[in-house]
Design a protein around this motif. Structure first.
Motif, PDB file in Angstrom:
ATOM      1  N   VAL A   1       0.933  -1.273  -0.056  1.00  0.00           N
ATOM      2  CA  VAL A   1      -0.130   0.084   0.058  1.00  0.00           C
ATOM      3  C   VAL A   1       0.761   1.359  -0.040  1.00  0.00           C
ATOM      4  O   VAL A   1       0.555   2.282  -0.586  1.00  0.00           O
ATOM      5  N   CYS A   2       2.082   1.201   0.853  1.00  0.00           N
ATOM      6  CA  CYS A   2       2.847   2.424   1.011  1.00  0.00           C
ATOM      7  C   CYS A   2       3.882   2.868  -0.393  1.00  0.00           C
ATOM      8  O   CYS A   2       3.839   3.804  -0.757  1.00  0.00           O
ATOM      9  N   TYR A   3       3.938   1.581  -1.044  1.00  0.00           N
ATOM     10  CA  TYR A   3       4.850   1.737  -2.201  1.00  0.00           C
ATOM     11  C   TYR A   3       3.647   2.353  -3.457  1.00  0.00           C
ATOM     12  O   TYR A   3       4.337   3.343  -4.146  1.00  0.00           O
ATOM     13  N   GLN A   4       2.849   1.548  -3.212  1.00  0.00           N
ATOM     14  CA  GLN A   4       1.953   2.317  -4.422  1.00  0.00           C
ATOM     15  C   GLN A   4       1.259   3.943  -4.095  1.00  0.00           C
ATOM     16  O   GLN A   4       1.261   4.604  -4.963  1.00  0.00           O
ATOM     17  N   SER A   5       1.331   4.242  -2.758  1.00  0.00           N
ATOM     18  CA  SER A   5       1.016   5.654  -2.483  1.00  0.00           C
ATOM     19  C   SER A   5       2.103   6.427  -2.874  1.00  0.00           C
ATOM     20  O   SER A   5       2.129   7.646  -3.350  1.00  0.00           O
ATOM     21  N   ARG A   6       3.311   5.987  -2.727  1.00  0.00           N
ATOM     22  CA  ARG A   6       4.471   6.784  -3.085  1.00  0.00           C
ATOM     23  C   ARG A   6       4.380   6.771  -4.809  1.00  0.00           C
ATOM     24  O   ARG A   6       4.795   8.070  -5.278  1.00  0.00           O
ATOM     25  N   ALA A   7       4.051   6.049  -5.502  1.00  0.00           N
ATOM     26  CA  ALA A   7       4.180   6.141  -6.934  1.00  0.00           C
ATOM     27  C   ALA A   7       2.992   7.293  -7.246  1.00  0.00           C
ATOM     28  O   ALA A   7       3.219   8.169  -8.262  1.00  0.00           O
ATOM     29  N   ILE A   8       1.985   7.104  -6.596  1.00  0.00           N
ATOM     30  CA  ILE A   8       0.872   8.097  -7.047  1.00  0.00           C
ATOM     31  C   ILE A   8       1.587   9.622  -6.411  1.00  0.00           C
ATOM     32  O   ILE A   8       1.322  10.578  -7.132  1.00  0.00           O
ATOM     33  N   LEU A   9       2.064   9.655  -5.424  1.00  0.00           N
ATOM     34  CA  LEU A   9       2.678  10.958  -4.793  1.00  0.00           C
ATOM     35  C   LEU A   9       3.510  11.515  -5.835  1.00  0.00           C
ATOM     36  O   LEU A   9       3.711  12.662  -6.189  1.00  0.00           O
ATOM     37  N   GLU A  10       4.511  10.797  -6.445  1.00  0.00           N
ATOM     38  CA  GLU A  10       5.425  11.379  -7.626  1.00  0.00           C
ATOM     39  C   GLU A  10       4.790  11.765  -8.789  1.00  0.00           C
ATOM     40  O   GLU A  10       5.371  12.793  -9.160  1.00  0.00           O
ATOM     41  N   ALA A  11       3.752  11.243  -9.166  1.00  0.00           N
ATOM     42  CA  ALA A  11       2.778  11.616 -10.144  1.00  0.00           C
ATOM     43  C   ALA A  11       2.325  12.879  -9.993  1.00  0.00           C
ATOM     44  O   ALA A  11       2.387  13.693 -10.791  1.00  0.00           O
ATOM     45  N   MET A  12       1.810  13.175  -8.714  1.00  0.00           N
ATOM     46  CA  MET A  12       1.204  14.261  -8.389  1.00  0.00           C
ATOM     47  C   MET A  12       2.032  15.709  -8.206  1.00  0.00           C
ATOM     48  O   MET A  12       1.800  16.493  -8.781  1.00  0.00           O
ATOM     49  N   ASN A  13       3.365  15.224  -7.720  1.00  0.00           N
ATOM     50  CA  ASN A  13       4.467  16.198  -7.736  1.00  0.00           C
ATOM     51  C   ASN A  13       4.569  16.774  -9.145  1.00  0.00           C
ATOM     52  O   ASN A  13       4.711  18.016  -9.254  1.00  0.00           O
ATOM     53  N   LYS A  14       4.636  15.849 -10.108  1.00  0.00           N
ATOM     54  CA  LYS A  14       4.943  16.292 -11.489  1.00  0.00           C
ATOM     55  C   LYS A  14       4.062  16.997 -11.900  1.00  0.00           C
ATOM     56  O   LYS A  14       4.019  18.114 -12.654  1.00  0.00           O
ATOM     57  N   ASP A  15       2.677  16.769 -11.778  1.00  0.00           N
ATOM     58  CA  ASP A  15       1.500  17.285 -12.460  1.00  0.00           C
ATOM     59  C   ASP A  15       1.213  18.873 -11.567  1.00  0.00           C
ATOM     60  O   ASP A  15       0.901  19.877 -12.445  1.00  0.00           O
ATOM     61  N   ALA A  16       1.463  18.794 -10.372  1.00  0.00           N
ATOM     62  CA  ALA A  16       1.403  19.877  -9.532  1.00  0.00           C
ATOM     63  C   ALA A  16       2.335  20.898  -9.667  1.00  0.00           C
ATOM     64  O   ALA A  16       1.992  22.160  -9.385  1.00  0.00           O
ATOM     65  N   GLY A  17       3.612  20.513  -9.884  1.00  0.00           N
ATOM     66  CA  GLY A  17       4.595  21.357 -10.057  1.00  0.00           C
ATOM     67  C   GLY A  17       5.258  21.528  -8.855  1.00  0.00           C
ATOM     68  O   GLY A  17       6.770  22.221  -9.005  1.00  0.00           O
ATOM     69  N   GLU A  18       5.081  21.441  -7.757  1.00  0.00           N
ATOM     70  CA  GLU A  18       5.735  21.424  -6.577  1.00  0.00           C
ATOM     71  C   GLU A  18       5.482  20.262  -5.633  1.00  0.00           C
ATOM     72  O   GLU A  18       4.226  19.643  -5.486  1.00  0.00           O
ATOM     73  N   PRO A  19       6.269  19.882  -4.669  1.00  0.00           N
ATOM     74  CA  PRO A  19       6.215  18.747  -4.100  1.00  0.00           C
ATOM     75  C   PRO A  19       5.487  18.834  -2.681  1.00  0.00           C
ATOM     76  O   PRO A  19       5.406  19.882  -2.215  1.00  0.00           O
ATOM     77  N   LEU A  20       4.558  17.915  -2.287  1.00  0.00           N
ATOM     78  CA  LEU A  20       3.893  17.946  -1.291  1.00  0.00           C
ATOM     79  C   LEU A  20       4.623  17.738   0.008  1.00  0.00           C
ATOM     80  O   LEU A  20       5.611  16.947  -0.079  1.00  0.00           O
ATOM     81  N   ARG A  21       4.451  18.479   1.196  1.00  0.00           N
ATOM     82  CA  ARG A  21       5.327  18.348   2.111  1.00  0.00           C
ATOM     83  C   ARG A  21       4.758  17.537   3.379  1.00  0.00           C
ATOM     84  O   ARG A  21       5.572  17.069   4.124  1.00  0.00           O
ATOM     85  N   SER A  22       3.480  17.508   3.309  1.00  0.00           N
ATOM     86  CA  SER A  22       2.874  16.548   4.408  1.00  0.00           C
ATOM     87  C   SER A  22       1.508  15.877   3.907  1.00  0.00           C
ATOM     88  O   SER A  22       1.036  16.404   2.822  1.00  0.00           O
ATOM     89  N   LEU A  23       1.159  14.615   4.541  1.00  0.00           N
ATOM     90  CA  LEU A  23       0.100  14.022   3.821  1.00  0.00           C
ATOM     91  C   LEU A  23      -1.004  13.840   5.080  1.00  0.00           C
ATOM     92  O   LEU A  23      -0.487  13.068   6.109  1.00  0.00           O
ATOM     93  N   LYS A  24      -2.038  14.083   4.840  1.00  0.00           N
ATOM     94  CA  LYS A  24      -3.385  13.708   6.027  1.00  0.00           C
ATOM     95  C   LYS A  24      -3.489  12.192   5.666  1.00  0.00           C
ATOM     96  O   LYS A  24      -3.977  12.102   4.415  1.00  0.00           O
ATOM     97  N   VAL A  25      -4.070  11.544   6.649  1.00  0.00           N
ATOM     98  CA  VAL A  25      -4.424  10.175   6.310  1.00  0.00           C
ATOM     99  C   VAL A  25      -5.651   9.926   7.304  1.00  0.00           C
ATOM    100  O   VAL A  25      -5.857  10.506   8.408  1.00  0.00           O
ATOM    101  N   ASP A  26      -6.310   8.773   6.830  1.00  0.00           N
ATOM    102  CA  ASP A  26      -7.478   8.345   7.418  1.00  0.00           C
ATOM    103  C   ASP A  26      -7.814   6.936   6.843  1.00  0.00           C
ATOM    104  O   ASP A  26      -6.944   6.329   5.981  1.00  0.00           O
ATOM    105  N   GLY A  27      -8.805   6.284   7.355  1.00  0.00           N
ATOM    106  CA  GLY A  27      -9.225   5.130   6.979  1.00  0.00           C
ATOM    107  C   GLY A  27      -8.947   3.953   7.758  1.00  0.00           C
ATOM    108  O   GLY A  27      -8.114   4.198   8.734  1.00  0.00           O
ATOM    109  N   GLY A  28      -9.285   2.824   7.864  1.00  0.00           N
ATOM    110  CA  GLY A  28      -9.055   1.595   8.645  1.00  0.00           C
ATOM    111  C   GLY A  28      -7.721   1.349   9.033  1.00  0.00           C
ATOM    112  O   GLY A  28      -7.340   1.123  10.067  1.00  0.00           O
TER     113      GLY A  28
END
Length: 518
Positions: free
Chosen positions: A395-422
């Motif tokens: 789960v954590c590796y796939q989340s990293r792959a998504i975050l890397e894609a988001m950083n490319k699309d958004a133009g600047e890296p995310l600094r923190s991530l809010k989490v929830d769910g079971g």
């Protein structure tokens, strides 16, 4: 009985339903939850009985209201109800009888593999899976509702007949619930869907927030009955019967957008990750849609009343918590889902084991419906503890792959991530996530943020809160922040192994042949 101002939230998920009651500060007073049956008629198929879903909602409401009365409060203290739901799951019913025409096809079901191929190769559409991407912001995959409905029309005679006779009503779970809760076919039930759910059908224009005739024609849905598209926060109608009779339904959000609202990610650049049956990361991009160039989805984040709609980029993982259930139900490695953290903590690493949990293909950013579950690196040394830890790491590796894609699309890296769910309840999993991402992972004390988002939408429509600024103190206290504890070298070595394991999962659906039962 003491008179208070509470908000109810129906949280209709993939494997269970709950009804949660909050106060104005976002405190959870009480709730009731129940699982309902999953149906697997063929490999890759996942179905629900629409009546089971409706019955589970009614049961959860009645039990939660009874629990509220034991706390000294009357049902009339509930000012309004919000709904949040599993999204792309598709229901077709007869508009004259109100009865479902076949089982609901669940979002994670991948029977539509050939349907996608046929649609992508239609004459006159040379863009393949991106044939209507510019309209709806989504690629053609097994994931979205219109593809599932197309399969129903092609393979379910009752659906085909209803369409030919102009009696076919299509809806996602939100539409089915609101329609039935407000009276159904016998008592003038309201037929609506909110903008977030509509944005997952492939039939809504992502720019105008209206049904697209071009998209409807592309799928061959001429004459299809579609619900009215409405804001996420608005009064839709009143509950027709039961303990909450005459209480308004005034909020509706697809579950992942609801978690975004529940985490109060109202500013551009804020993001959340929900670890449920699947895993879903959403990144607020503001009031204009951003079309991803890196395998992400463009979706509506929310629309509060008459305000401008807000958009998000989304990365979706098909299998997260469901892989833990698989360890429990199919392999018997754990007795309860919550035991996985305890088991995984007994070892410091996976001893080189990687588990690609592609039970129904891979979603963002890979989009490979030919991938299948793969465990790599097994040796005689491997124990259940290593497989348990590898399941969390997946789960954590796939989340990293998504975050890397988001950083490319958004133009600047995310600094923190809010989490929830079971799955976020597991400290070891959230520490692994912080290690692999190398950013802060922030977890609220009250983690029913999906239900809270629906309650916020409903409360804003009814004046419980007047604006999002009034929400500053809601669910604010008791956060836990996880920070990376490993070196950059170790992090990159671990992630390199994951990327190699991913490659080995590709194409297995083709290797083993067509087993979808069609």
């Amino acid at each position: 009985m003491t008179r208070q101002q509470f908000i109810g939230a129906i949280d209709q998920g993939t494997t269970s339903t709950r009804f949660v009651i909050f106060d104005k500060e976002g405190k959870l007073l009480t709730y009731h939850q129940m699982e309902f049956e999953q149906h697997y008629r063929h490999p890759g198929w996942v179905e629900h009985d629409p009546y089971d879903i409706l019955a589970s909602v009614d049961t959860c409401i009645e039990h939660a209201v009874r629990k509220l009365s034991l706390l000294g409060y009357d049902a009339s203290s509930i000012q309004c109800v919000g709904i949040t739901n599993q999204r792309e799951t598709t229901i077709a019913w007869d508009s004259e009888t109100g009865q479902p025409l076949c089982p609901a096809i669940v979002w994670s079901d991948n029977r539509t593999h050939h349907t996608v191929q046929d649609l992508a190769s239609q004459e006159g559409h040379k863009q393949g899976v991106n044939a209507i991407h510019s309209i709806c912001g989504l690629p053609l995959t097994t994931y979205f509702s219109a593809v599932k409905l197309k399969w129903m029309m092609d393979h379910e005679p009752a659906v085909k007949e209803a369409h030919e006779n102009n009696r076919l009503q299509f809806g996602t779970i939100d539409t089915w619930l609101i329609y039935n809760l407000t009276g159904g076919v016998k008592n003038g039930g309201v037929l609506v869907t909110d903008v977030t759910n509509a944005s997952r059908t492939m039939l809504m224009d992502i720019n105008t927030l209206e049904w697209s005739q071009k998209a409807i024609d592309f799928f061959g849905f001429k004459g299809l009955r579609l619900a009215k598209i409405v804001p996420s926060s608005s009064v839709y109608g009143k509950i027709h019967s039961g303990s909450l009779k005459n209480i308004p339904i005034s909020g509706c959000l697809g579950d992942q957008q609801s978690a975004l609202v529940g985490q109060k990610c109202f500013k551009v650049g804020e993001a959340k990750n929900t670890y449920g049956t699947g895993c879903f990361m959403l990144f607020n991009t503001g009031d204009s849609p951003v079309i991803s160039k890196n395998g992400l989805l463009t979706t509506v984040a929310y629309q509060l009343g008459t305000d401008k709609p807000m958009y998000a980029l989304e990365g979706s993982i098909a299998v997260a918590g469901s892989s833990i259930q698989w360890l429990r139900d199919n392999l018997g490695i754990i007795k309860e889902s919550k035991d996985i953290g305890t088991l995984a903590e007994k070892v410091e690493d996976t001893a080189g084991v990687y588990f690609v949990t592609a039970f129904s293909g891979l979603f963002a950013p890979y989009w490979r419906d030919d991938a299948r579950g793969t465990i790599c690196g097994l040796t005689q040394y491997t124990k259940c503890e290593h497989i348990a830890r590898a399941t969390l790491e997946a789960v954590c590796y796939q989340s990293r792959a998504i975050l890397e894609a988001m950083n490319k699309d958004a133009g600047e890296p995310l600094r923190s991530l809010k989490v929830d769910g079971g799955v976020s309840n597991s400290d070891v999993c959230m520490q692994i996530q912080a290690d692999i991402l190398n950013i802060e992972v922030c977890r609220p004390q009250m983690r029913e943020t999906t239900a809270l988002g629906a309650a916020i939408a409903a409360g804003l429509a009814m004046g419980v809160w007047n604006s999002i600024e009034d929400l500053n103190d809601v669910n604010k206290d008791g956060r836990t922040v996880f920070k990376s504890k490993i070196t950059d070298e170790k992090r990159e070595t671990m992630y390199h192994g994951w990327k190699e394991a991913i490659k080995r999962s590709f194409g297995w659906a083709d290797v083993v042949g067509d087993q979808d039962g069609v």
